[in-house]
Every structure is written in structure tokens, then in C-alpha cells.
Design an enzyme around this catalytic site. Structure first.
Site, PDB file in Angstrom:
ATOM      1  N   SER A  87       0.845  -1.199   0.000  1.00 56.55           N
ATOM      2  CA  SER A  87       0.000   0.000   0.000  1.00 56.55           C
ATOM      3  C   SER A  87       0.883   1.254   0.000  1.00 56.55           C
ATOM      4  O   SER A  87       1.751   1.404  -0.861  1.00 56.55           O
ATOM      5  CB  SER A  87      -0.905  -0.071   1.234  1.00 56.55           C
ATOM      6  OG  SER A  87      -1.917   0.871   1.171  1.00 56.55           O
ATOM      7  N   ASP A 118      -8.816  -6.550  -4.460  1.00 57.00           N
ATOM      8  CA  ASP A 118      -8.433  -5.262  -3.865  1.00 57.00           C
ATOM      9  C   ASP A 118      -8.957  -4.153  -4.766  1.00 57.00           C
ATOM     10  O   ASP A 118      -8.484  -3.968  -5.877  1.00 57.00           O
ATOM     11  CB  ASP A 118      -6.901  -5.212  -3.764  1.00 57.00           C
ATOM     12  CG  ASP A 118      -6.394  -3.925  -3.120  1.00 57.00           C
ATOM     13  OD1 ASP A 118      -7.214  -3.031  -2.838  1.00 57.00           O
ATOM     14  OD2 ASP A 118      -5.174  -3.834  -2.906  1.00 57.00           O
ATOM     15  N   HIS A 159      -8.077  -5.258  -0.045  1.00 57.44           N
ATOM     16  CA  HIS A 159      -6.772  -4.624   0.184  1.00 57.44           C
ATOM     17  C   HIS A 159      -6.049  -5.238   1.383  1.00 57.44           C
ATOM     18  O   HIS A 159      -4.821  -5.333   1.399  1.00 57.44           O
ATOM     19  CB  HIS A 159      -6.989  -3.120   0.401  1.00 57.44           C
ATOM     20  CG  HIS A 159      -5.734  -2.323   0.461  1.00 57.44           C
ATOM     21  ND1 HIS A 159      -4.780  -2.367  -0.528  1.00 57.44           N
ATOM     22  CD2 HIS A 159      -5.251  -1.469   1.400  1.00 57.44           C
ATOM     23  CE1 HIS A 159      -3.772  -1.559  -0.206  1.00 57.44           C
ATOM     24  NE2 HIS A 159      -4.034  -1.016   0.956  1.00 57.44           N
TER      25      HIS A 159
END
Lengths: 197, 380
Positions: free
Chosen positions: B149, B319, B352
Site C-alpha cells: 500500500s 483489492d 486490500h
């Protein structure tokens, strides 16, 4: 520990110059790229869909992109690779014309290999009423990953229809080159093609 | 629990740091945790970059509390990032609220918390401070800089800012910039915090309050985007929040009615207890601003020309906050430059959050890639 080299590997590798870029579509566990890189320096990438094969490539230190070939080659620019290889993968792809168009867009030259359905043993099998199972087509009809069965004559007809230039051709059976009666005695066809100008 | 050679250190920096914003910090402190041993040639160092709400405490159990590191399933002895082989460093980023200098810290010039006066920091600013930590260890080049991320963005920034100081960038569930939708989610979260009357324009410390309501909403919004639709359906469905034996009739009220509400409220409350509101603003802004292609007219391929590192890029199919398409943009820009790159798209149901979870295929890919890094180190 010398691995047994698939018979088309050395034939394909002969068409690849050292210090060029190489893209192997449907690269499996990366055996071909590992083989080429062991005999000449090339800048190589593979494309593969299977999770286990992708990991196998990474384990070998081979650049690999996880992607489904049915979706085309949007990640790759026009003429961005000296050679694109589609080795015994064409027969597993539904979008035959699309993928052939894509490989000659991305590759300055392309090498396509596929099992020849018209080998005499396959013809005999069908004549006797059964789908062929052989070294080059080692699957039963119900579990084969092959979705397009084609012959040497079929490929050449399609090539001229969609504007592929055939630059070279090698036909093999059990690793030996077949010089005549190729569509009968050859079990594996390897073509070197490019987009017609 | 694995035994880990965990060391927490605090580094003081007095050389002024020029920030992307044009401002500078004259003095700051960074908390650093390390695992494993740095080899004699200092070639086995791995930097793990954290995302929004994590810290330098990557793996193992904190000596002072029972907290397990945020990436303990990835980093440790015998784990994909094997601390028997690698010297792993976790750094709490500047502006955070877990011990490094941030808005909660006392500004030596005013003897009050920085609060609203703490400068806006960027991913690039963090990377420059991380490089200073590497200097302290005498590490010339990292064998890898790795993160998921926002951590993945730091890994990319390493490849761009210090091409010769990183040999491998491992970029997981990340993106080369945020989409408008992503910025919008961040804005909702920030707005929740800033509109909380207890926020006091960022200087709430002196009022002895915390903008808890804002932080809770911010976390709830964030949490929704970290999970996939399927994952939420599986975890909560339309289950009602009831003690066993109680009626499943609706209560016709606005109290916690559904399980998913209870989960979000719990997550929000927990977050408000440990996270700083100003840090939340800073970190989401750093996410918004990251855009290495901006200086090249939006051309990421051009921006990536200077990269020397090899890349491993990983994304997860469900995601939607950092979707696989966004990872493929990174891969494409690397391929356009013929930089070495491998890309794995893991078919995982957890959205995610998958990058923090244990998944055989995902960890297998990282493990295999780390094996390659180890072979390269031994070859040198």
C-alpha cells in the site's frame, strides 16, 4: 544435472540472437527461458497465468508477468521485443487470430510452435474412431488444455489470411527434423514469423 | 511465537531536513526496530516501509508490551523475509504517532506540541529520512526495500530517489498514484476529523481532548475500503447483533443493529484510542500527493527511466482500493524501460487487507523472490 531439453527448445533458440530482448508467452515454469539464458545473454521475460508456474519462474530468478494471454498484450508496446515466443501455447488459446495479431505487434520477429494434429499417427487414430493420444498430444479429449487443434497446412492458410510473413519453418518428430512429408511425418511445427510490411 | 532478535533504537537527527513543501525540520527523532544481523559487507539489509496505521514494530513481540508486529507473518526466522538471512529494519515514519517526531511531539522552539504547525510531509520526505537511517547503520545499499500500500509507494520512491542505494523494490498492493476515488475516500476521512469540534484546528492537545468522533468515522470509512464486498458478505452478511436466544426481530432504532455496524464501531473506537488525528491527516495527504509521473507530464515510463533496481510487484484480485490495474501500470512503466520486473496477481478474497494476511501463494512468491536476492548477495 543436465535436464532433458524439450526438442523444440534448441530449434527456437537458434533463431534468437545474443544480446536481444525476448518475451516468452505461456512460459510455464521458465524452462525455455532458463535454457536460452544458459547458452546466450538475452534480456528475457515470461508471461504465465498459473500461480505455481509464476512462483517457479521467480524461484529461478526469471522475470515473469502473471497474466492471461486471452486478454491480449496491453502491457507491451509495439515492436518492443526483438523476439516473441509462443511455444506450444497457441493451441491452448481461444482467441487465435487476436493473439497472433498481438505477437507480431509486440515482436519484431515471433516464433510459434504447436503440435501437428495431422501427424500420421493422429490421422490413423481418428481413422480408427478415436481421438489421438500421443507424445505430442498427451491428453485425452476430456482433459486436454488444447482448445484449438490445428495442422501445419491449417496454420499456413491462416498465416496468409491474416497477413503473417513466414520467415522460416522447422518441423520435428521426436527431436529429429522432418525434411519431406512434413504434414504427415512431423509432430511438432515451429515457425518464425513477422508482420507483413 | 518465534524468538526474534528485536532491537528498538531511537535516532536523533540534528542536520536540518528540507521537505518537499519547502519547509524544513531542524531536529527530529526516528524510532527504528531491527531484526537479524547485518553481515560484514552490509549487503543483507532489507527496509520494510509501513502504511497508514503501522509503525517500526514490524515483527516479533514488543519488549515493553504484548504487541505482535504488524507484518509478523511475513518477517521473522524462517518466514518469507527470513531474519536468519537478512537484517531487517522497520522505521516509524516522520509525522507518525508511535515515537518518531510528529504532531504530538513537543516543538523545542515553543515547548508545546507541534499540532497544526507540524509540516506536511511526503513519501519522498520519508524516503530521505530513511536514507539517513541507512547511513547511521553504514548501509550503502539495501538488498531490498519492501512495503504494501503506502509502503509500496515508499519502495517505488526509493527506486527513483536513490537508484544506486536499492537493489530490489518489492511493491505490494500499491499504486503509482491515487485515483480520484481514493483521494475522495481520504477527504471524507479528513473531513470527519477536521469537522469534529474537539479537533480545534489541530491544536486539541492543549485542550486535553481528542477528536474521537472524527477519528472513528475516518477509520470506519477506511475499513470499508480495505475489505472486499464478498469478504464483508462472508464475515457479516446481514446478521443482526443479538445476544444468543434473543429475538431476531428488528429493533426499529439507530442503535447497533447489524453485525457489520458493530464491527465498524469497534474498529473505530479501537483506532481512536491509539491513533493521532493529525497523523491521520498527514499520512492520508502523503498518499494523495504521491505521483512520481507528475514531474514528467504524467508519463510514468519516462519517470521510471532512472530506476536501476529490480522489481517485484504483487496485487490482489479483489483489492479495489489499490486494484490490480494500478499495479499493472507500474509493471507496464517498468517493461517500457526493460527494467527487470516480476508481477504476481494473487487471486485472494480479502480485498486490500490481503497484503497483511497469510496466503500460501502470496508468501510463496515473496519467499522465492527473497531466495533470488540471497543468491545475488552471495554472488557478490
Amino acid at each position: 544435472m543436465k535436464q532433458i531439453i524439450r526438442s523444440d527448445f534448441s530449434a527456437i533458440a537458434r533463431w534468437i540472437d545474443p544480446n536481444t530482448s525476448l518475451l516468452d508467452l505461456g512460459c510455464g515454469d521458465g524452462e525455455f527461458l532458463e535454457y536460452v539464458q544458459s547458452i546466450k545473454p538475452v534480456q528475457a521475460y515470461g508471461v504465465e497465468i498459473s500461480d505455481t508456474s509464476v512462483q517457479a519462474c521467480i524461484q529461478k530468478g526469471i522475470n515473469v508477468i502473471q497474466q492471461d494471454l486471452e486478454g491480449g498484450l496491453a502491457l507491451f508496446k509495439d515492436r518492443s521485443f526483438d523476439t516473441v515466443v509462443l511455444s506450444q501455447t497457441l493451441q491452448t488459446i481461444h482467441e487465435t487470430e487476436a493473439i497472433l495479431g498481438e505477437i507480431v505487434r509486440v515482436g519484431k520477429q515471433c516464433v510459434v510452435s504447436f503440435p501437428n494434429f495431422a501427424h500420421w499417427s493422429h490421422r490413423l487414430s481418428v481413422l480408427c474412431g478415436r481421438m489421438p493420444v500421443s507424445k505430442s498430444l498427451p491428453f485425452d479429449w476430456y482433459n486436454t488444455p488444447n482448445v484449438r487443434v490445428l495442422t501445419i497446412a491449417d496454420f499456413e492458410a491462416l498465416a496468409s489470411q491474416i497477413g503473417l510473413n513466414i520467415l522460416g519453418r522447422v518441423v520435428l518428430h521426436e527431436g529429429k527434423e522432418i525434411k519431406w512429408g512434413k504434414n504427415i511425418f512431423g509432430s511438432l511445427a515451429i515457425y518464425r514469423v513477422c508482420a507483413s510490411q | 511465537m518465534t524468538l526474534l532478535n528485536t532491537k528498538t533504537q531511537s535516532f536523533e537527527f540534528t542536520e536540518p531536513l528540507s521537505l518537499s513543501s519547502g519547509k524544513s525540520l531542524s531536529h527530529y527523532q526516528l524510532l527504528v526496530e531491527t531484526y537479524g544481523e547485518l553481515n560484514a559487507s552490509k549487503s543483507n539489509a532489507i527496509l520494510i516501509c509501513h502504511a497508514l496505521n503501522a509503525s517500526h514494530h514490524v515483527a516479533g513481540v514488543s519488549p515493553d508490551s504484548e504487541d505482535i508486529g504488524w507484518w509478523d507473518n511475513m518477517v521473522g526466522p524462517g518466514k518469507p523475509v527470513d531474519t536468519n538471512q537478512f537484517f531487517v529494519i522497520g522505521i516509524n515514519n516522520l509525522g507518525s504517532c508511535f515515537g518518531s517526531t510528529g504532531p504530538m511531539s513537543i516543538n523545542p522552539e515553543t515547548n508545546k506540541p507541534y499540532g497544526s504547525t507540524f509540516p506536511v510531509v511526503t513519501v519522498e520526505d520519508w524516503v530521505r529520512t530513511q536514507a539517513r537511517v541507512a547511513d547511521r547503520f553504514g548501509i550503502n545499499a539495501f538488498a531490498a526495500v519492501m512495503g504494501g500500500s503506502l509502503g509500496g509507494m515508499q519502495s517505488i520512491a526509493w527506486g527513483l530517489l536513490f537508484p544506486e542505494r536499492v537493489l530490489n523494490c518489492i511493491v505490494i498492493a500499491s499504486s503509482a498514484n491515487l485515483s480520484a476515488q481514493n483521494i475522495a475516500f481520504n477527504e471524507v476521512a479528513r473531513n470527519a476529523i477536521m469537522s469534529d469540534p474537539d479537533f480545534h484546528k489541530g491544536d486539541f492537545y492543549e485542550f486535553n481532548v481528542i477528536p474521537r468522533r472524527g477519528l472513528r468515522v475516518a477509520r470506519m470509512v477506511g475499513h470499508i475500503t480495505y475489505l472486499s464486498d464478498d469478504d464483508m458478505a462472508e464475515k457479516f452478511g446481514r446478521e443482526l447483533r443479538r445476544a444468543t436466544g434473543l429475538s431476531k426481530d428488528y429493533l426499529y432504532s439507530f442503535e447497533t443493529e447489524f453485525e457489520v455496524e458493530s464491527y465498524l464501531r469497534y474498529q473505530g473506537d479501537k483506532f481512536a484510542d491509539y491513533f493521532d488525528a493529525n497523523t491521520y491527516l498527514l499520512i492520508t495527504r502523503a498518499l494523495d500527493y504521491f505521483d512520481p509521473a507528475k514531474s514528467c507530464g504524467g508519463d510514468l515510463s519516462k519517470a521510471f527511466e532512472k530506476i536501476l533496481a529490480k522489481f517485484l510487484v504483487v496485487s490482489f484480485s479483489t483489492d479495489w482500493r489499490f486494484a490490480p490495474e494500478r499495479s499493472r501500470e507500474i509493471v507496464k512503466a517498468l517493461l517500457d524501460n526493460k527494467h527487470p520486473v516480476s508481477y504476481a496477481e494473487i487471486d485472494a478474497p480479502h480485498g486490500h487487507d490481503a497484503f497483511l494476511l497469510d496466503d500460501m501463494r502470496y508468501h510463496g512468491v515473496v519467499r522465492s523472490y527473497m531466495d533470488g536476492i540471497l543468491r545475488d548477495i552471495e554472488r557478490i
